[in-house]
Design a protein around this motif. Sequence first.
Motif, mmCIF file in Angstrom:
data_model
loop_
_atom_site.group_PDB
_atom_site.id
_atom_site.type_symbol
_atom_site.label_atom_id
_atom_site.label_comp_id
_atom_site.label_asym_id
_atom_site.label_seq_id
_atom_site.Cartn_x
_atom_site.Cartn_y
_atom_site.Cartn_z
ATOM 1 N N PRO A 86 1.477 2.936 14.256
ATOM 2 C CA PRO A 86 0.725 3.977 14.962
ATOM 3 C C PRO A 86 -0.765 3.930 14.639
ATOM 4 O O PRO A 86 -1.171 3.542 13.550
ATOM 5 C CB PRO A 86 1.343 5.274 14.434
ATOM 6 N N VAL A 87 -1.567 4.306 15.583
ATOM 7 C CA VAL A 87 -3.013 4.437 15.381
ATOM 8 C C VAL A 87 -3.234 5.791 14.724
ATOM 9 O O VAL A 87 -2.664 6.791 15.133
ATOM 10 C CB VAL A 87 -3.758 4.357 16.729
ATOM 11 N N GLY A 88 -4.071 5.806 13.712
ATOM 12 C CA GLY A 88 -4.318 7.056 12.994
ATOM 13 C C GLY A 88 -5.026 8.092 13.847
ATOM 14 O O GLY A 88 -5.700 7.767 14.820
ATOM 15 N N ALA A 89 -4.864 9.347 13.450
ATOM 16 C CA ALA A 89 -5.559 10.443 14.130
ATOM 17 C C ALA A 89 -7.064 10.284 13.912
ATOM 18 O O ALA A 89 -7.507 9.645 12.957
ATOM 19 C CB ALA A 89 -5.079 11.780 13.559
ATOM 20 N N SER A 90 -7.878 10.859 14.782
ATOM 21 C CA SER A 90 -9.333 10.720 14.665
ATOM 22 C C SER A 90 -9.917 11.589 13.554
ATOM 23 O O SER A 90 -11.035 11.355 13.100
ATOM 24 C CB SER A 90 -10.010 11.038 16.000
ATOM 25 N N SER A 91 -9.174 12.600 13.110
ATOM 26 C CA SER A 91 -9.607 13.449 12.001
ATOM 27 C C SER A 91 -8.373 14.148 11.424
ATOM 28 O O SER A 91 -7.284 14.060 11.978
ATOM 29 C CB SER A 91 -10.626 14.486 12.479
ATOM 30 N N GLY A 92 -8.547 14.815 10.318
ATOM 31 C CA GLY A 92 -7.434 15.528 9.720
ATOM 32 C C GLY A 92 -7.751 15.988 8.319
ATOM 33 O O GLY A 92 -8.888 15.886 7.860
ATOM 34 N N SER A 93 -6.745 16.492 7.623
ATOM 35 C CA SER A 93 -6.946 16.949 6.254
ATOM 36 C C SER A 93 -6.185 16.081 5.256
ATOM 37 O O SER A 93 -6.482 16.103 4.065
ATOM 38 C CB SER A 93 -6.495 18.406 6.111
ATOM 39 N N ASP A 94 -5.210 15.308 5.711
ATOM 40 C CA ASP A 94 -4.409 14.444 4.839
ATOM 41 C C ASP A 94 -4.553 12.988 5.266
ATOM 42 O O ASP A 94 -4.744 12.686 6.434
ATOM 43 C CB ASP A 94 -2.925 14.811 4.911
ATOM 44 N N ARG A 95 -4.433 12.097 4.294
ATOM 45 C CA ARG A 95 -4.449 10.659 4.559
ATOM 46 C C ARG A 95 -3.020 10.125 4.546
ATOM 47 O O ARG A 95 -2.119 10.735 3.984
ATOM 48 C CB ARG A 95 -5.252 9.910 3.487
ATOM 49 N N VAL A 96 -2.829 8.965 5.156
ATOM 50 C CA VAL A 96 -1.523 8.310 5.182
ATOM 51 C C VAL A 96 -1.327 7.544 3.883
ATOM 52 O O VAL A 96 -2.252 6.922 3.373
ATOM 53 C CB VAL A 96 -1.445 7.312 6.367
ATOM 54 N N TRP A 97 -0.118 7.613 3.335
ATOM 55 C CA TRP A 97 0.277 6.686 2.275
ATOM 56 C C TRP A 97 1.669 6.203 2.602
ATOM 57 O O TRP A 97 2.453 6.893 3.223
ATOM 58 C CB TRP A 97 0.143 7.276 0.875
ATOM 59 N N ARG A 98 1.933 4.974 2.244
ATOM 60 C CA ARG A 98 3.193 4.324 2.620
ATOM 61 C C ARG A 98 3.991 3.927 1.402
ATOM 62 O O ARG A 98 3.440 3.599 0.368
ATOM 63 C CB ARG A 98 2.916 3.081 3.452
ATOM 64 N N GLY A 99 5.314 3.903 1.602
ATOM 65 C CA GLY A 99 6.213 3.446 0.549
ATOM 66 C C GLY A 99 6.511 4.516 -0.469
ATOM 67 O O GLY A 99 6.002 5.629 -0.412
ATOM 68 N N GLY A 100 7.362 4.161 -1.390
ATOM 69 C CA GLY A 100 7.766 5.099 -2.421
ATOM 70 C C GLY A 100 7.257 4.661 -3.784
ATOM 71 O O GLY A 100 6.401 3.794 -3.896
ATOM 72 N N SER A 101 7.807 5.272 -4.797
ATOM 73 C CA SER A 101 7.400 4.952 -6.156
ATOM 74 C C SER A 101 8.630 4.778 -7.042
ATOM 75 O O SER A 101 9.770 4.871 -6.584
ATOM 76 C CB SER A 101 6.514 6.062 -6.714
ATOM 77 N N TRP A 102 8.401 4.601 -8.299
ATOM 78 C CA TRP A 102 9.460 4.367 -9.274
ATOM 79 C C TRP A 102 10.458 5.523 -9.365
ATOM 80 O O TRP A 102 11.587 5.332 -9.782
ATOM 81 C CB TRP A 102 8.849 4.096 -10.653
ATOM 82 N N ASN A 103 10.070 6.707 -8.938
ATOM 83 C CA ASN A 103 10.974 7.856 -9.071
ATOM 84 C C ASN A 103 11.473 8.399 -7.727
ATOM 85 O O ASN A 103 11.985 9.506 -7.663
ATOM 86 C CB ASN A 103 10.308 8.966 -9.881
ATOM 87 N N ASP A 104 11.362 7.629 -6.652
ATOM 88 C CA ASP A 104 11.831 8.060 -5.331
ATOM 89 C C ASP A 104 13.227 7.524 -5.028
ATOM 90 O O ASP A 104 13.694 6.581 -5.668
ATOM 91 C CB ASP A 104 10.887 7.553 -4.234
ATOM 92 N N PHE A 105 13.851 8.112 -4.025
ATOM 93 C CA PHE A 105 15.112 7.596 -3.504
ATOM 94 C C PHE A 105 14.855 6.236 -2.853
ATOM 95 O O PHE A 105 13.753 5.965 -2.381
ATOM 96 C CB PHE A 105 15.698 8.548 -2.453
ATOM 97 N N ALA A 106 15.864 5.388 -2.798
ATOM 98 C CA ALA A 106 15.727 4.037 -2.255
ATOM 99 C C ALA A 106 15.173 4.045 -0.833
ATOM 100 O O ALA A 106 14.365 3.191 -0.471
ATOM 101 C CB ALA A 106 17.068 3.310 -2.297
ATOM 102 N N ARG A 107 15.570 5.003 0.002
ATOM 103 C CA ARG A 107 15.111 5.026 1.392
ATOM 104 C C ARG A 107 13.605 5.245 1.497
ATOM 105 O O ARG A 107 12.978 4.918 2.496
ATOM 106 C CB ARG A 107 15.862 6.084 2.188
#
Length: 65
Positions: free
Chosen positions: A15-36
């Motif tokens: 997807p193309v990002g929004a032109s403005s907003g209050s939050d940024r995109v981050w992808r993927g999980g971390s060491w303490n997330d569920f596998a999905r």
Amino acid sequence: CLDWYADYGGAVTDPVGASSGSDRVWRGGSWNDFARRCRSADRNNFYPSGSDTGIGFRVVLPAGQ
């Protein structure tokens, strides 16, 4: 990660990002997330000035190099 977050409400390929907003995109999980959540396709939002032990970047080197 430079994209502003927008909720697309379903599956969207690159997807193309929004032109403005209050939050940024981050992808993927971390060491303490569920596998999905531990996939690069998993898309989440977080405020730009925030920090968390599960958010960062990963340095990747192909096997055998």
